[in-house]
Design an enzyme around this catalytic site. Structure first.
Site, PDB file in Angstrom:
ATOM      1  N   TRP A  92      -4.583   2.681  -1.227  1.00 30.12           N
ATOM      2  CA  TRP A  92      -5.878   3.361  -1.256  1.00 30.12           C
ATOM      3  C   TRP A  92      -6.664   3.089  -0.259  1.00 30.12           C
ATOM      4  O   TRP A  92      -7.158   3.696   0.684  1.00 30.12           O
ATOM      5  CB  TRP A  92      -6.335   2.925  -2.758  1.00 30.12           C
ATOM      6  CG  TRP A  92      -7.907   3.118  -3.002  1.00 30.12           C
ATOM      7  CD1 TRP A  92      -8.721   4.228  -2.306  1.00 30.12           C
ATOM      8  CD2 TRP A  92      -8.608   2.395  -3.659  1.00 30.12           C
ATOM      9  NE1 TRP A  92      -9.840   4.039  -2.804  1.00 30.12           N
ATOM     10  CE2 TRP A  92      -9.980   3.186  -3.609  1.00 30.12           C
ATOM     11  CE3 TRP A  92      -8.654   1.179  -4.446  1.00 30.12           C
ATOM     12  CZ2 TRP A  92     -11.262   2.498  -4.130  1.00 30.12           C
ATOM     13  CZ3 TRP A  92      -9.802   0.701  -5.059  1.00 30.12           C
ATOM     14  CH2 TRP A  92     -11.065   1.463  -4.871  1.00 30.12           C
ATOM     15  N   GLN A 100      -7.904   0.743   6.787  1.00 29.38           N
ATOM     16  CA  GLN A 100      -8.398  -0.539   7.067  1.00 29.38           C
ATOM     17  C   GLN A 100      -7.197  -1.307   7.847  1.00 29.38           C
ATOM     18  O   GLN A 100      -7.709  -2.231   8.600  1.00 29.38           O
ATOM     19  CB  GLN A 100      -8.634  -1.359   5.637  1.00 29.38           C
ATOM     20  CG  GLN A 100      -9.819  -0.944   4.852  1.00 29.38           C
ATOM     21  CD  GLN A 100     -10.122  -1.754   3.741  1.00 29.38           C
ATOM     22  OE1 GLN A 100      -8.872  -2.332   3.328  1.00 29.38           O
ATOM     23  NE2 GLN A 100     -11.141  -1.831   3.276  1.00 29.38           N
ATOM     24  N   ASP A 141       2.439   3.893  -4.664  1.00 35.47           N
ATOM     25  CA  ASP A 141       1.404   4.955  -5.220  1.00 35.47           C
ATOM     26  C   ASP A 141       0.502   5.131  -4.116  1.00 35.47           C
ATOM     27  O   ASP A 141      -0.062   4.322  -3.407  1.00 35.47           O
ATOM     28  CB  ASP A 141       0.661   4.157  -6.219  1.00 35.47           C
ATOM     29  CG  ASP A 141      -0.402   5.010  -6.878  1.00 35.47           C
ATOM     30  OD1 ASP A 141      -0.014   6.024  -7.595  1.00 35.47           O
ATOM     31  OD2 ASP A 141      -1.545   4.990  -6.522  1.00 35.47           O
ATOM     32  N   TYR A 168      -6.450   9.982   0.050  1.00 32.23           N
ATOM     33  CA  TYR A 168      -6.760   8.513   0.604  1.00 32.23           C
ATOM     34  C   TYR A 168      -6.839   8.515   2.257  1.00 32.23           C
ATOM     35  O   TYR A 168      -5.630   9.266   2.839  1.00 32.23           O
ATOM     36  CB  TYR A 168      -5.592   7.426   0.299  1.00 32.23           C
ATOM     37  CG  TYR A 168      -5.433   7.112  -1.151  1.00 32.23           C
ATOM     38  CD1 TYR A 168      -6.870   7.269  -2.105  1.00 32.23           C
ATOM     39  CD2 TYR A 168      -4.450   6.472  -1.808  1.00 32.23           C
ATOM     40  CE1 TYR A 168      -6.871   7.154  -3.246  1.00 32.23           C
ATOM     41  CE2 TYR A 168      -4.471   6.041  -3.140  1.00 32.23           C
ATOM     42  CZ  TYR A 168      -5.670   6.331  -3.960  1.00 32.23           C
ATOM     43  OH  TYR A 168      -5.755   5.996  -5.262  1.00 32.23           O
ATOM     44  N   SER A 225      -5.290  10.220 -13.959  1.00 33.37           N
ATOM     45  CA  SER A 225      -5.936   9.029 -13.414  1.00 33.37           C
ATOM     46  C   SER A 225      -7.256   8.999 -14.266  1.00 33.37           C
ATOM     47  O   SER A 225      -7.975  10.143 -14.047  1.00 33.37           O
ATOM     48  CB  SER A 225      -5.780   8.816 -12.126  1.00 33.37           C
ATOM     49  OG  SER A 225      -6.657   7.833 -11.702  1.00 33.37           O
ATOM     50  N   GLN A 277      -3.882   6.355 -14.992  1.00 31.24           N
ATOM     51  CA  GLN A 277      -3.936   5.329 -13.926  1.00 31.24           C
ATOM     52  C   GLN A 277      -5.487   4.823 -13.834  1.00 31.24           C
ATOM     53  O   GLN A 277      -6.068   5.564 -13.493  1.00 31.24           O
ATOM     54  CB  GLN A 277      -3.497   5.995 -12.691  1.00 31.24           C
ATOM     55  CG  GLN A 277      -3.472   4.829 -11.602  1.00 31.24           C
ATOM     56  CD  GLN A 277      -3.028   5.137 -10.406  1.00 31.24           C
ATOM     57  OE1 GLN A 277      -3.734   5.059  -9.188  1.00 31.24           O
ATOM     58  NE2 GLN A 277      -1.892   5.809  -9.973  1.00 31.24           N
ATOM     59  N   TRP A 280      -5.061   0.068 -11.607  1.00 24.37           N
ATOM     60  CA  TRP A 280      -5.543  -0.149 -10.234  1.00 24.37           C
ATOM     61  C   TRP A 280      -6.552  -1.317 -10.483  1.00 24.37           C
ATOM     62  O   TRP A 280      -7.361  -1.456 -11.436  1.00 24.37           O
ATOM     63  CB  TRP A 280      -5.979   1.002  -9.720  1.00 24.37           C
ATOM     64  CG  TRP A 280      -7.233   2.012 -10.068  1.00 24.37           C
ATOM     65  CD1 TRP A 280      -7.015   2.869 -11.070  1.00 24.37           C
ATOM     66  CD2 TRP A 280      -8.328   1.714  -9.739  1.00 24.37           C
ATOM     67  NE1 TRP A 280      -8.279   3.509 -11.350  1.00 24.37           N
ATOM     68  CE2 TRP A 280      -9.127   2.662 -10.489  1.00 24.37           C
ATOM     69  CE3 TRP A 280      -9.019   1.045  -8.895  1.00 24.37           C
ATOM     70  CZ2 TRP A 280     -10.282   2.925 -10.448  1.00 24.37           C
ATOM     71  CZ3 TRP A 280     -10.557   1.086  -8.844  1.00 24.37           C
ATOM     72  CH2 TRP A 280     -11.207   2.147  -9.792  1.00 24.37           C
ATOM     73  N   PRO A 319      -6.396  -4.619 -10.340  1.00 19.43           N
ATOM     74  CA  PRO A 319      -6.324  -5.795 -11.444  1.00 19.43           C
ATOM     75  C   PRO A 319      -7.048  -7.176 -10.907  1.00 19.43           C
ATOM     76  O   PRO A 319      -7.026  -7.961 -11.724  1.00 19.43           O
ATOM     77  CB  PRO A 319      -4.672  -6.085 -11.295  1.00 19.43           C
ATOM     78  CG  PRO A 319      -4.036  -5.528 -10.099  1.00 19.43           C
ATOM     79  CD  PRO A 319      -5.262  -4.600  -9.674  1.00 19.43           C
TER      80      PRO A 319
END
Length: 334
Positions: free
Chosen positions: A21, A27, A49, A54, A152, A177, A205, A207
């Site tokens: 993601w 990044q 995933d 994204y 999701s 999700q 997602w 966690p």
């Protein structure tokens, strides 16, 4: 690595899913992203995933290149559709038949595969009839472009209606999700019970709550240089609402608990979500390959009831449990 069935299906997924993601195409450099995928594979992760939105499709391209030499049947590739992509015209978003059928073809091309294992509705579309959306998904399954369908961040009523329609159309809705962590537990009251009834698993997602549950952010102290909280490409916006001193003070109380069970705080956070039997897999990301092996150590960990109680006592009333709340401390694009 341990594996779990995804919903009421025969598909097994790794307890840890590698997600991209906030990393691939934004990044981290592509070479590091490829090394991270390789590290995930070497650690036993088989489930990956991503989403078309994204990095505006770039994340799918990077993942496709990283997996191009892998035996296709040995990995599970998940992607999503809903958010705007491309020039972001009037039909470049949502869950209309037009957008879904065009988006799956774009995703397959970027991922360099003939099919995805799981195609997910990235959010609920309030402007498109649900029957139109589910019929489009049914056609994608029949065409062999997706093996299974998931969603999701859908609510319990939305899951019930969609599951009923899927059954009528001859396919299964097998996953949801949502965001889920020690700090964000809003799925527990409604979504999880409905999902258990419907044969739907959670692939969760964040966690580690955008890194807050690693313990590296200290109350009253500047955020660490190079951390997500200093990343102007999106990380700082995602995490800022978790950085209240009250929250960080409570999180620091988890350190002795982690020490007692021989885990890092990040491993404890990932292991915690996996204690929920309705969770099939926890999605982790990585800005560097070495982070992956550490997080994978949370797979297969059994936390005793006393440990779970200690975690609840340490966090106290900062835990968010309200399912009515719609805005989380993380991005709507997750």
């Amino acid at each position: 690595m341990d594996f779990r069935y995804l919903g009421n299906s025969g598909l097994k997924v790794s307890e840890i899913t590698y997600g991209n993601w906030l990393t691939h195409g934004s990044q981290v450099e592509n070479d590091i992203a490829k090394l991270s995928v390789r590290a995930a594979l070497e650690a036993g992760i088989t489930t990956f995933d991503t989403a078309d939105a994204y990095a505006n499709t770039v994340a799918e391209e990077v993942l496709g290149k990283a997996l191009k030499n892998e035996r296709r049947a040995s990995v599970e590739i998940f992607t999503k559709v809903y958010f705007p992509t491309g020039p972001k015209g009037p039909n470049d978003t949502g869950l209309s038949r037009k957008h879904i059928l065009e988006s799956i073809d774009g995703s397959l091309k970027r991922l360099r595969t003939d099919y995805v294992d799981l195609y997910q509705a990235h959010r609920y579309d309030y402007e498109t009839p649900l029957e139109e959306t589910m019929t489009a998904f049914a056609d994608i399954v029949r065409a062999g472009k997706a093996l299974y369908i998931g969603v999701s961040e859908w609510t319990a009523p939305q899951l019930r209606e969609a599951s009923a329609l899927a059954s009528k159309l001859g396919f299964q809705l097998i996953s949801n999700q949502p965001q889920y962590s020690m700090l964000w537990r809003v799925i527990e009251s409604d979504v999880v019970p409905a999902s258990e009834e419907l044969g739907i698993s959670q692939v969760v997602w964040s966690p580690v709550a955008q890194g807050v549950l690693t313990g590296k952010y200290k109350p009253g102290a500047p955020v660490p240089e190079g951390s997500r909280a200093t990343d102007s490409k999106g990380g700082d916006e995602m995490i800022k609402n978790w950085l209240r001193d009250e929250t960080l003070e409570r999180v620091q109380k988890l350190q002795p608990i982690a020490d007692e069970v021989g885990l890092t705080m990040a491993q404890l956070a990932v292991a915690w979500v996996l204690q929920n039997p309705n969770v099939a897999s926890a999605i982790i990301g990585a800005s560097k390959p070495e982070q992956i092996a550490s997080n994978v150590a949370a797979a297969g960990v059994k936390l005793e009831a006393a440990v779970l109680t200690a975690i609840d006592e340490a966090l106290g009333d900062i835990v968010e449990r309200d399912p009515v709340k719609t805005t989380s401390p993380a991005s709507r694009l997750a």
